[in-house]
Write an enzyme that holds these catalytic residues in place. Sequence first.
Site, short mmCIF file in Angstrom:
data_model
loop_
_atom_site.label_atom_id
_atom_site.label_comp_id
_atom_site.label_asym_id
_atom_site.label_seq_id
_atom_site.Cartn_x
_atom_site.Cartn_y
_atom_site.Cartn_z
N HIS A 114 -2.58 11.09 0.89
CA HIS A 114 -2.01 10.84 2.22
C HIS A 114 -1.31 12.12 2.66
CE1 HIS A 114 -0.65 7.40 5.04
NE2 HIS A 114 -0.29 8.53 5.63
N TYR A 166 -4.03 1.53 15.64
CA TYR A 166 -2.79 1.57 16.43
C TYR A 166 -3.01 1.30 17.91
CZ TYR A 166 -0.41 3.30 12.33
OH TYR A 166 0.14 3.38 11.07
N GLU A 183 -3.32 -0.17 8.00
CA GLU A 183 -2.12 0.20 8.77
C GLU A 183 -2.24 -0.38 10.16
OE1 GLU A 183 -1.04 4.37 9.01
OE2 GLU A 183 -1.56 4.64 6.91
N ARG A 219 0.85 -1.19 0.00
CA ARG A 219 0.00 0.00 0.00
C ARG A 219 0.89 1.24 0.00
NH1 ARG A 219 -2.41 3.03 4.61
NH2 ARG A 219 -3.82 4.49 3.60
N GLU A 227 -7.18 8.62 6.42
CA GLU A 227 -7.44 9.20 7.73
C GLU A 227 -7.93 10.64 7.69
OE1 GLU A 227 -4.03 8.69 10.25
OE2 GLU A 227 -4.13 6.51 10.21
N ASN A 279 -7.03 1.79 9.80
CA ASN A 279 -5.71 1.99 10.40
C ASN A 279 -5.90 1.91 11.90
OD1 ASN A 279 -4.94 2.49 7.80
ND2 ASN A 279 -4.42 4.64 8.11
#
Length: 455
Positions: A126, A299, A357, A82, A171, A297
């Site tokens: 991005h 985290y 991600e 990606r 995002e 994504n």
Amino acid sequence: MDSRSAAASGFPPGFLWGCATSAYQIEGSPRADGAGASIWDRFVRTPGRVLGGDTGDIACDHYRRMREDVALMRELGLTTYRFSIAWGRVMPEGRGRVNAAGLGFYERLVDELLRAGITPMATLYHWDLPAALDDRGGWLNPDIADWFADYAQVCWSALDDRVPLWATINEPWVVADGGYMHGVLAPGHRSAHEAAIAAHRLMQSHARAVQAYRAVGRQQIGLVVNIEPKHVMPDASEADRHAQRLADAYMNRQYLDPALLGRYPEELREVFGAAWPDWSDAEVEALKAPVDFLGLNYYTRAVVRHDAQAWPVPASPVRQPGAIYTETGWELHPQSLTDTLLWMSERYGGLPLYVTENGAAFYDPPKPVDGRVDDPLRVHYLRTHLGAVRDAIARGADVRGYCAWSLLDNLEWALGFAKRFGLVHVDFETLQRTPKASARFYADVIASHGAALDR
Ligand code: BGC
């Protein structure tokens, strides 16, 4: 691997194993071959904005070492990669003139990936908005949806025959919150009113691009969001729970709800207060556009408590005793990855999902020792989070792929090169790449289609 043994590992046959990167964080040579400046080219040159005065001028030099990097991906056995396309390489002024040389870089990258048997997954935005568009108000300008769709069309006309998975915006929450609300990311504004408008324009741009894609596209298009589940302490007060709901609406539902359900979460009026623009029902309904997949994504999670001083959401994180935290201060909480995948699946109609991600910055040894970089915490992070993905699949989420963030140590935006997220170590003096222990571990996971997670 035959499909029965693939399924036995807990990951469906055809599950994609990848790494993710973004253009400004790794490419370097930001103005090469006629590229136009981006808001990040400006931001890094504004004193005090980026730790250590680091810039993306060289970064990982991927623009010039692309073939070497694809060879590395192949060596690790990645089946997808990606990456993002820098808008200003393709259209130096952000609109109008197309720069064939800039587009050519991504054509060569895609061809190289395909030759290596790696499925390209392209993100159109991005965070590196062309500076010329920022001069016209950037994400605040009502025309940006048309500019974005025009730029997307240029990318599709060159690459849609070879790129099976497209993401519009990476995002949107970070773009609006970091760029317009708190000003810690480019373009560095600090205004709740602007943040609300930017958020809306981002979703308009996403919807416009998805609609345009339906007319010309042959493959799949989706949206990539970052979700951070908001939890409270067991002894939470009503005020804590209220703060949790506001935090969840602001970060986790502000984008997915309009994009997929055609409405903003009610709580946003309270979060933004007088700064909330009174969008008409028709304006909000127009943000809805059916996508082929969602990219997550993930985290960390956040345990929050009410905090009247926090802005714009009156919530602050509470540190969890005994938990492992990353170098960016994020709690390791793999269970929340499972929960998030299941939540997205349930709330948004069982769409195909990709983890686009997932990763962590840890304090790695600064230089390889005897050609090795041992990063046991990152191995632990990968192992537990891949396990969490497998749990979500077992419980019915249609997860089709996973991308570790990130292939290479890179420019961690305002934190410069200080925080390393790569599975591959980059020596920023020599630019030499050294796969860390986590890269070797991931290569084993891929080669065994997930079975190595249990070894
Ligand atoms: C972004 C990446 C970033 C990573 C780690 C994500 O929010 O998409 O660009 O490097 O998180 O902070």
